[in-house]
Structure formats: C-alpha cells, structure tokens
Design an enzyme around this catalytic site. Structure first.
Site, PDB file in Angstrom:
ATOM      1  N   GLU A 292       0.841  -1.220   0.000  1.00 43.50           N
ATOM      2  CA  GLU A 292       0.000   0.000   0.000  1.00 43.50           C
ATOM      3  C   GLU A 292       0.870   1.263   0.000  1.00 43.50           C
ATOM      4  O   GLU A 292       0.504   2.278   0.581  1.00 43.50           O
ATOM      5  CB  GLU A 292      -0.982   0.019   1.182  1.00 43.50           C
ATOM      6  CG  GLU A 292      -2.064  -1.050   1.128  1.00 43.50           C
ATOM      7  CD  GLU A 292      -2.900  -1.026  -0.151  1.00 43.50           C
ATOM      8  OE1 GLU A 292      -2.874   0.002  -0.857  1.00 43.50           O
ATOM      9  OE2 GLU A 292      -3.568  -2.033  -0.439  1.00 43.50           O
TER      10      GLU A 292
HETATM   11  C1  LIG Z   1       2.743  -9.898   0.555  1.00 44.90           C
HETATM   12  C2  LIG Z   1       2.423  -8.831  -0.458  1.00 44.90           C
HETATM   13  C3  LIG Z   1       1.107  -8.477  -0.697  1.00 44.90           C
HETATM   14  C4  LIG Z   1       0.789  -7.509  -1.645  1.00 44.90           C
HETATM   15  N1  LIG Z   1      -0.517  -7.210  -1.885  1.00 44.90           N
HETATM   16  C5  LIG Z   1      -0.826  -6.362  -2.873  1.00 44.90           C
HETATM   17  C6  LIG Z   1      -2.192  -6.110  -3.230  1.00 44.90           C
HETATM   18  O1  LIG Z   1      -3.104  -6.686  -2.632  1.00 44.90           O
HETATM   19  N2  LIG Z   1      -2.472  -5.230  -4.226  1.00 44.90           N
HETATM   20  C7  LIG Z   1      -1.467  -4.594  -4.902  1.00 44.90           C
HETATM   21  O2  LIG Z   1      -1.763  -3.807  -5.806  1.00 44.90           O
HETATM   22  N3  LIG Z   1      -0.176  -4.810  -4.590  1.00 44.90           N
HETATM   23  C8  LIG Z   1       0.176  -5.677  -3.611  1.00 44.90           C
HETATM   24  N4  LIG Z   1       1.499  -5.908  -3.311  1.00 44.90           N
HETATM   25  C9  LIG Z   1       2.521  -5.175  -4.056  1.00 44.90           C
HETATM   26  C10 LIG Z   1       3.095  -4.019  -3.218  1.00 44.90           C
HETATM   27  O3  LIG Z   1       2.126  -2.985  -3.066  1.00 44.90           O
HETATM   28  C11 LIG Z   1       4.365  -3.523  -3.886  1.00 44.90           C
HETATM   29  O4  LIG Z   1       5.354  -4.523  -3.714  1.00 44.90           O
HETATM   30  C12 LIG Z   1       4.836  -2.195  -3.303  1.00 44.90           C
HETATM   31  O5  LIG Z   1       3.961  -1.156  -3.627  1.00 44.90           O
HETATM   32  C13 LIG Z   1       6.241  -1.794  -3.788  1.00 44.90           C
HETATM   33  O6  LIG Z   1       6.299  -1.813  -5.191  1.00 44.90           O
HETATM   34  P1  LIG Z   1       7.461  -2.648  -5.927  1.00 44.90           P
HETATM   35  O7  LIG Z   1       7.553  -3.987  -5.286  1.00 44.90           O
HETATM   36  O8  LIG Z   1       7.214  -2.574  -7.380  1.00 44.90           O
HETATM   37  O9  LIG Z   1       8.802  -1.882  -5.536  1.00 44.90           O
HETATM   38  P2  LIG Z   1       9.490  -0.711  -6.345  1.00 44.90           P
HETATM   39  O10 LIG Z   1       8.476   0.308  -6.753  1.00 44.90           O
HETATM   40  O11 LIG Z   1      10.387  -1.246  -7.385  1.00 44.90           O
HETATM   41  O12 LIG Z   1      10.370  -0.072  -5.170  1.00 44.90           O
HETATM   42  C14 LIG Z   1      11.683  -0.540  -4.817  1.00 44.90           C
HETATM   43  C15 LIG Z   1      12.306   0.468  -3.885  1.00 44.90           C
HETATM   44  O13 LIG Z   1      12.424   1.747  -4.531  1.00 44.90           O
HETATM   45  C16 LIG Z   1      11.741   2.764  -3.794  1.00 44.90           C
HETATM   46  N5  LIG Z   1      11.092   3.710  -4.736  1.00 44.90           N
HETATM   47  C17 LIG Z   1      10.449   3.410  -5.893  1.00 44.90           C
HETATM   48  N6  LIG Z   1       9.949   4.523  -6.457  1.00 44.90           N
HETATM   49  C18 LIG Z   1      10.286   5.549  -5.646  1.00 44.90           C
HETATM   50  C19 LIG Z   1      10.071   6.962  -5.689  1.00 44.90           C
HETATM   51  N7  LIG Z   1       9.421   7.567  -6.680  1.00 44.90           N
HETATM   52  N8  LIG Z   1      10.553   7.714  -4.683  1.00 44.90           N
HETATM   53  C20 LIG Z   1      11.226   7.136  -3.660  1.00 44.90           C
HETATM   54  N9  LIG Z   1      11.483   5.816  -3.582  1.00 44.90           N
HETATM   55  C21 LIG Z   1      11.011   5.035  -4.546  1.00 44.90           C
HETATM   56  C22 LIG Z   1      10.723   1.996  -2.956  1.00 44.90           C
HETATM   57  O14 LIG Z   1      10.374   2.721  -1.785  1.00 44.90           O
HETATM   58  C23 LIG Z   1      11.477   0.728  -2.627  1.00 44.90           C
HETATM   59  O15 LIG Z   1      12.323   0.958  -1.538  1.00 44.90           O
HETATM   60  C24 LIG Z   1       1.836  -6.860  -2.365  1.00 44.90           C
HETATM   61  C25 LIG Z   1       3.171  -7.202  -2.099  1.00 44.90           C
HETATM   62  C26 LIG Z   1       3.476  -8.183  -1.171  1.00 44.90           C
HETATM   63  C27 LIG Z   1       4.923  -8.539  -0.937  1.00 44.90           C
END
Ligand SMILES: Cc1cc2nc3c(=O)[nH]c(=O)nc-3n(C[C@H](O)[C@H](O)[C@H](O)COP(=O)(O)OP(=O)(O)OC[C@H]3O[C@@H](n4cnc5c(N)ncnc54)[C@H](O)[C@@H]3O)c2cc1C
Length: 280
Positions: free
Chosen positions: A159
C-alpha cells in the site's frame, strides 16, 4: 468526481487501514515482550529488572502509544472531512461548511501518509525489540513474535512504501498544512513537567521550520534528498504535542510522553545537522 481524486481517496483509505494493522502488531509484540520479560529469570532477577531490557520494553511502549495517537488523530480528520463534505453537499450555500470540509481534507491527506510511515516503521522497531527481549527463543518459528516481525516487515512496503508516503506528504509539508494545528497545540495551557517538555517541543518545531526554509532556498533536488528527514522531524514534533495534549487529560500518560520526547525528539537536531551538511 475525478478519477485521480477517487483513486487517491481509495489508496488513502487502505493506507490508514495498514496504519491500524501496524498498531495492532506493535501492541501484540509489546505485550509478548513484557510477558516474557516478567517470567524469564537471568542472573538472579527477571529480565524486566535488567536496565538494558527495561529500556527496550519502555521504548516499545512509547512507540506503540505514539503510533496509536497519530492513527486516532488521522482517523478523526478523515471522519470530520467526510461529515463536513456530506453537509456541504447537502447545503451548498454554506460557505463555512465548505471551508471546514476543505481544511479537514487537507489535514487527512497529509496525516494519512505521515501515519502510515510512522506506524509501520514503529511496528518494525517494536517487533525487532520484542524479539531481542526474547533472546534466542524469539528467533524461533514457534514463537508468536517471529510471526509478528515478518508481518511488520511487509507493512512499510505494501500500500505504498515508506519512501512513497514521504513523497505523498512532502507537498503538505511545503504548504505548511499542519502549522495552524501546531499553533493550537502549542497554545494549550501545559503546566509543571508538561510545560518543560512542551518548551523542548517548541524548540524542535523552530529547528524544523528553519530547516524546511533552508531546504526551500536551494534546489528541488535538495528537497527530495531532505524529504525523509523533514517528514520525520515534523512527525516527531506533531506526535510529541499530541502526547502532551493527551497527558493533560490523563496524568498516567506523562511518563510515556516523557519517554517518547527524551528518546526521539533529539533526532530533530541530528536531522537538521545532516540536512545542512549534505550536498545534493
Ligand atoms: C505480501 C504482499 C502483498 C501484496 N498485496 C498487494 C495487493 O493486494 N495489491 C497490490 O496492488 N499490490 C500488492 N502488493 C505489491 C506491493 O504494493 C508492492 O510490492 C509495493 O507497492 C512496492 O512496489 P514494488 O515492489 O514494485 O517496488 P518498487 O516500486 O520497485 O520499489 C523498490 C524500492 O524503490 C523505492 N522507490 C520506488 N519509487 C520511488 C520513488 N518515486 N521515490 C522514492 N522511492 C522510490 C521503494 O520505496 C522501494 O524501496 C503486495 C506485495 C506483497 C509482498
């Protein structure tokens, strides 16, 4: 009602729910640590009698209460926003209602990411400390705290990661959305020790305001780099004032408020130094 506004409101609703989840995990981890520390004997005394463990236990108390306080205050803004929005929809000629609705909407929009970032990071710290209080046993799968630690670890990722909560809060910070609220809190008639603590918070507030102004004078990349520290500084000042306000109504809260302010408020000065010394 625009699509962006609708999606943002959906996301903020979920973010507040995760804040509540984090407070629940922190509370469970804190209780488990106290329970274990009161039973386990080491070197002729129970763990809670050992200063190093007692310090971890009370830090868990302070962080959990602080996270719950910010969560409740944010939820209150969300309720007030919704109630005033409904009222002004029903009575569009009521300009005061429209303005009040907008004010609470701005506060809810800022406090939701502040609460999500603060509560989920706090839950991680509390669960970490709870495992530490359990020693080797805490690391084992059959222990409840091991599960709580894993649960806490996802909360500052899903989230919207903490980094994205900071992005979401930066606009409200720059617009000084919290300033009138901080003015109201600062003007409360604190007395005795609470007044002394409030003076420390007022000082930290000044440092935070000066730091934000310093960053704004520079490039936008400095603001991006300093955002995490500025969000932390504002959150610490705001939560300290909220804890002091609640201690006015319930004197038993003063000990936990003192613990929070002594332990965490000095971070404000440290962040100020780092922000001023770092070249973007
Ligand atoms: C158990 C689990 C349940 C989940 N459930 C859901 C769900 O129900 N619905 C859903 O939609 N998603 C879900 N997710 C996905 C989750 O919301 C994402 O993993 C999360 O939003 C982070 O996105 P990402 O993994 O693509 O990381 P990335 O966006 O690649 O981020 C990697 C790192 O870079 C940083 N970063 C990226 N962009 C920026 C920026 N602009 N400024 C500063 N820092 C930045 C992030 O903070 C992080 O530290 C789930 C994930 C897990 C592990």
């Amino acid at each position: 009602y625009g699509l962006t506004r609708y999606v943002m409101s959906l996301m903020n609703g979920a973010r507040l729910a995760i804040s509540a989840q984090a407070v629940g995990v922190a509370e469970a981890a804190r209780i488990a640590a106290w329970k274990y520390a009161r039973q386990r004997q080491q070197f002729g005394r129970t763990l809670d009698q050992i200063p190093a463990v007692w310090e971890m236990l009370t830090r868990q108390d302070a962080l959990t209460v602080a996270a719950r306080t910010l969560l409740y205050e944010t939820s209150r803004y969300v309720d007030l926003r919704d109630a005033w929005a409904e009222w002004s929809e029903r009575y569009p000629e009521d300009a005061t209602a429209r303005e009040t609705s907008k004010r609470y909407s701005r506060l809810a929009d800022l406090c939701t990411p502040l609460s999500k970032a603060f509560a989920t990071e706090a839950a991680n710290q509390v669960a970490y400390d709870s495992i530490q209080c359990h020693g080797g046993k805490g690391y084992m799968r059959e222990q409840q705290v091991e599960r709580l630690y894993r649960d806490a670890r996802i909360m500052n990722i899903y989230e919207g990661t903490t980094q994205l909560q900071i992005v979401a809060a930066t606009g409200g910070l720059v617009k000084r959305i919290l300033e009138p609220t901080l003015d109201e809190l600062a003007a409360l008639p604190f007395s005795g020790e609470a007044a002394e603590l409030a003076a420390r918070v007022a000082e930290a507030r000044e440092v935070t305001a000066a730091c934000l102004a310093f960053v704004e004078e520079d490039s936008s990349s400095r603001l991006e780099l300093a955002a995490r520290r500025l969000v932390r500084m504002v959150t610490l000042v705001y939560v300290s004032y909220l804890l002091l306000r609640d201690a006015m109504r319930d004197n038993a809260r003063l000990a936990i408020t003192r613990r929070f302010i002594w332990e965490f408020l000095p971070e404000v000065g440290m962040h100020d130094c780092v922000v001023r010394d770092t070249q973007p």
